[in-house]
Enzyme design. Structure first.
Site, PDB file in Angstrom:
ATOM      1  N   SER A 287       0.878  -9.322  10.048  1.00  0.00           N
ATOM      2  CA  SER A 287      -0.271  -9.416   9.152  1.00  0.00           C
ATOM      3  C   SER A 287       0.091  -9.827   7.720  1.00  0.00           C
ATOM      4  O   SER A 287      -0.268  -9.131   6.759  1.00  0.00           O
ATOM      5  CB  SER A 287      -1.032  -8.079   9.142  1.00  0.00           C
ATOM      6  OG  SER A 287      -1.546  -7.793  10.426  1.00  0.00           O
TER       7      SER A 287
ATOM      8  N   GLU B 240      -5.827  -9.229   1.523  1.00  0.00           N
ATOM      9  CA  GLU B 240      -7.007  -9.460   2.360  1.00  0.00           C
ATOM     10  C   GLU B 240      -7.948  -8.254   2.387  1.00  0.00           C
ATOM     11  O   GLU B 240      -9.155  -8.386   2.621  1.00  0.00           O
ATOM     12  CB  GLU B 240      -6.577  -9.818   3.785  1.00  0.00           C
ATOM     13  CG  GLU B 240      -5.881 -11.165   3.931  1.00  0.00           C
ATOM     14  CD  GLU B 240      -4.420 -11.139   3.529  1.00  0.00           C
ATOM     15  OE1 GLU B 240      -3.809 -12.226   3.427  1.00  0.00           O
ATOM     16  OE2 GLU B 240      -3.878 -10.041   3.279  1.00  0.00           O
TER      17      GLU B 240
ATOM     18  N   TRP C 149      -8.960   5.968  14.050  1.00  0.00           N
ATOM     19  CA  TRP C 149      -8.791   7.427  14.131  1.00  0.00           C
ATOM     20  C   TRP C 149     -10.074   8.124  13.698  1.00  0.00           C
ATOM     21  O   TRP C 149     -10.537   9.066  14.343  1.00  0.00           O
ATOM     22  CB  TRP C 149      -7.620   7.844  13.240  1.00  0.00           C
ATOM     23  CG  TRP C 149      -7.265   9.295  13.283  1.00  0.00           C
ATOM     24  CD1 TRP C 149      -6.356   9.905  14.094  1.00  0.00           C
ATOM     25  CD2 TRP C 149      -7.820  10.326  12.451  1.00  0.00           C
ATOM     26  NE1 TRP C 149      -6.302  11.247  13.841  1.00  0.00           N
ATOM     27  CE2 TRP C 149      -7.195  11.541  12.829  1.00  0.00           C
ATOM     28  CE3 TRP C 149      -8.777  10.355  11.438  1.00  0.00           C
ATOM     29  CZ2 TRP C 149      -7.489  12.747  12.229  1.00  0.00           C
ATOM     30  CZ3 TRP C 149      -9.085  11.562  10.840  1.00  0.00           C
ATOM     31  CH2 TRP C 149      -8.442  12.750  11.226  1.00  0.00           C
TER      32      TRP C 149
ATOM     33  N   ARG D 119       5.103  -0.657  13.180  1.00  0.00           N
ATOM     34  CA  ARG D 119       3.657  -0.805  13.031  1.00  0.00           C
ATOM     35  C   ARG D 119       2.970   0.139  14.003  1.00  0.00           C
ATOM     36  O   ARG D 119       3.255   0.147  15.203  1.00  0.00           O
ATOM     37  CB  ARG D 119       3.185  -2.229  13.289  1.00  0.00           C
ATOM     38  CG  ARG D 119       1.655  -2.331  13.133  1.00  0.00           C
ATOM     39  CD  ARG D 119       1.154  -3.726  12.993  1.00  0.00           C
ATOM     40  NE  ARG D 119      -0.289  -3.721  12.677  1.00  0.00           N
ATOM     41  CZ  ARG D 119      -0.944  -4.715  12.111  1.00  0.00           C
ATOM     42  NH1 ARG D 119      -0.299  -5.819  11.780  1.00  0.00           N
ATOM     43  NH2 ARG D 119      -2.221  -4.626  11.849  1.00  0.00           N
TER      44      ARG D 119
ATOM     45  N   LEU E  77      16.241   8.588  -2.283  1.00  0.00           N
ATOM     46  CA  LEU E  77      15.409   7.659  -1.516  1.00  0.00           C
ATOM     47  C   LEU E  77      14.548   6.860  -2.485  1.00  0.00           C
ATOM     48  O   LEU E  77      14.072   7.402  -3.491  1.00  0.00           O
ATOM     49  CB  LEU E  77      14.508   8.438  -0.551  1.00  0.00           C
ATOM     50  CG  LEU E  77      13.403   7.666   0.184  1.00  0.00           C
ATOM     51  CD1 LEU E  77      14.013   6.717   1.220  1.00  0.00           C
ATOM     52  CD2 LEU E  77      12.415   8.626   0.851  1.00  0.00           C
TER      53      LEU E  77
ATOM     54  N   ASP F 195      -1.255   1.488  10.225  1.00  0.00           N
ATOM     55  CA  ASP F 195      -2.477   0.944  10.806  1.00  0.00           C
ATOM     56  C   ASP F 195      -3.147   1.974  11.713  1.00  0.00           C
ATOM     57  O   ASP F 195      -2.465   2.765  12.373  1.00  0.00           O
ATOM     58  CB  ASP F 195      -2.127  -0.317  11.612  1.00  0.00           C
ATOM     59  CG  ASP F 195      -3.353  -1.156  11.930  1.00  0.00           C
ATOM     60  OD1 ASP F 195      -4.409  -0.930  11.314  1.00  0.00           O
ATOM     61  OD2 ASP F 195      -3.248  -2.036  12.805  1.00  0.00           O
ATOM     62  N   GLY F 196      -4.467   1.943  11.742  1.00  0.00           N
ATOM     63  CA  GLY F 196      -5.213   2.784  12.677  1.00  0.00           C
ATOM     64  C   GLY F 196      -6.050   3.867  12.039  1.00  0.00           C
ATOM     65  O   GLY F 196      -6.675   4.668  12.748  1.00  0.00           O
ATOM     66  N   ASN F 197      -6.116   3.906  10.701  1.00  0.00           N
ATOM     67  CA  ASN F 197      -6.912   4.949  10.045  1.00  0.00           C
ATOM     68  C   ASN F 197      -8.391   4.875  10.425  1.00  0.00           C
ATOM     69  O   ASN F 197      -9.039   5.890  10.684  1.00  0.00           O
ATOM     70  CB  ASN F 197      -6.782   4.830   8.524  1.00  0.00           C
ATOM     71  CG  ASN F 197      -5.392   5.161   8.034  1.00  0.00           C
ATOM     72  OD1 ASN F 197      -4.614   5.787   8.735  1.00  0.00           O
ATOM     73  ND2 ASN F 197      -5.082   4.725   6.826  1.00  0.00           N
TER      74      ASN F 197
ATOM     75  N   HIS G 155      -8.396   7.390   6.107  1.00  0.00           N
ATOM     76  CA  HIS G 155      -7.393   7.115   5.072  1.00  0.00           C
ATOM     77  C   HIS G 155      -6.870   8.420   4.466  1.00  0.00           C
ATOM     78  O   HIS G 155      -5.672   8.551   4.193  1.00  0.00           O
ATOM     79  CB  HIS G 155      -7.996   6.237   3.977  1.00  0.00           C
ATOM     80  CG  HIS G 155      -8.412   4.877   4.458  1.00  0.00           C
ATOM     81  ND1 HIS G 155      -7.566   4.043   5.167  1.00  0.00           N
ATOM     82  CD2 HIS G 155      -9.588   4.202   4.321  1.00  0.00           C
ATOM     83  CE1 HIS G 155      -8.201   2.912   5.452  1.00  0.00           C
ATOM     84  NE2 HIS G 155      -9.424   2.994   4.958  1.00  0.00           N
TER      85      HIS G 155
END
Length: 242
Positions: A190, A60, A18, A182, A124, A13-15, A30
């Protein structure tokens, strides 16, 4: 580090914030976030984490401006193509979970190619949640159960246990997250993995996703190792088991 979680999940979160702070368009945020994905994957592989899941695009999010959604989809395609060689060379398997019926044919094709070509890799497992929501996941599982009953594969009198229900979830075969991170200071999940996060440890950081690097990931893991996971038991019960 001791007590490494088997599965770490990140809500990236936060793109947008930023980008806005730099006078840029949201899509630039992004794009910048892709470097943080690379850093997180490297850190997970280097530290013995077996599953790293990333919440990339929620159900959403389809309601966002079409220009942003289209740009994000193109960015996803480029990211899949560009990271194919790296994933293969580093023995990392790749999976996408979500309602893929909403994705473009081109993106679905690239995803399927990469999933197939990395399916036997073991260092991984990188999981990207795309067009996903926790409520969608649970409803999909319920409807799958109903379809099995209609088809005569299961009796209407059968008892549905939590263990059985999990076989219909989109995350079948993947352990529940031990740690959920997060970024950006928001303190909510969310509509993300609502069933699977029942006993997950949460870690919230003010760092915006494009700025998230290995030292930030380590800070989250350091906090995790200091916690005692009780799963509803008392501390004395946990000590006896250990």
């Amino acid at each position: 580090m001791d007590n490494i979680p088997k599965h770490v999940s990140i809500i990236m979160d936060g793109n947008g914030r930023w980008a806005r702070r730099r006078g840029l368009g949201r899509l630039e945020g992004h794009k910048a976030g892709v470097e943080s994905v690379k850093a997180a994957v490297e850190f997970a592989a280097e530290n013995g984490i077996k599953f790293l899941s990333l919440f990339a695009f929620s159900e959403e999010n389809w309601s966002r401006p079409q220009s942003e959604v289209s740009g994000l989809m193109e960015l996803m395609i480029d990211a899949v193509i560009n990271e194919t060689k790296t994933l293969k060379e580093n023995n990392i398997s790749f999976r996408v979970i979500g309602d893929r019926s909403k994705l473009s044919e081109k993106l679905n094709h690239k995803i399927e190619e990469l999933e197939h070509s990395t399916s036997k890799n073991t260092t991984l497992t990188l999981i990207v949640f795309l067009s996903y929501s926790g409520k969608w996941d649970i409803m999909y599982a319920v409807n799958s159960c109903i379809e099995e009953i209609k088809a005569g594969k299961r009796s209407v009198d059968d008892t549905i246990t939590p263990q059985l229900f999990e076989q219909w979830l989109s995350t079948k075969g993947i352990p529940d997250p031990d740690l959920l991170i997060r970024t950006s200071g928001e303190q909510r999940i969310s509509n993300y993995m609502l069933w699977q996060c029942a006993y997950t440890e949460f870690y919230f950081t003010d760092v915006l996703w494009p700025d998230f690097r290995k030292n930030d990931f380590k800070a989250a893991l350091d906090t995790y190792t200091e916690r005692e996971r009780r799963y509803g038991k008392t501390g004395d019960q946990i000590n006896k088991i250990n």
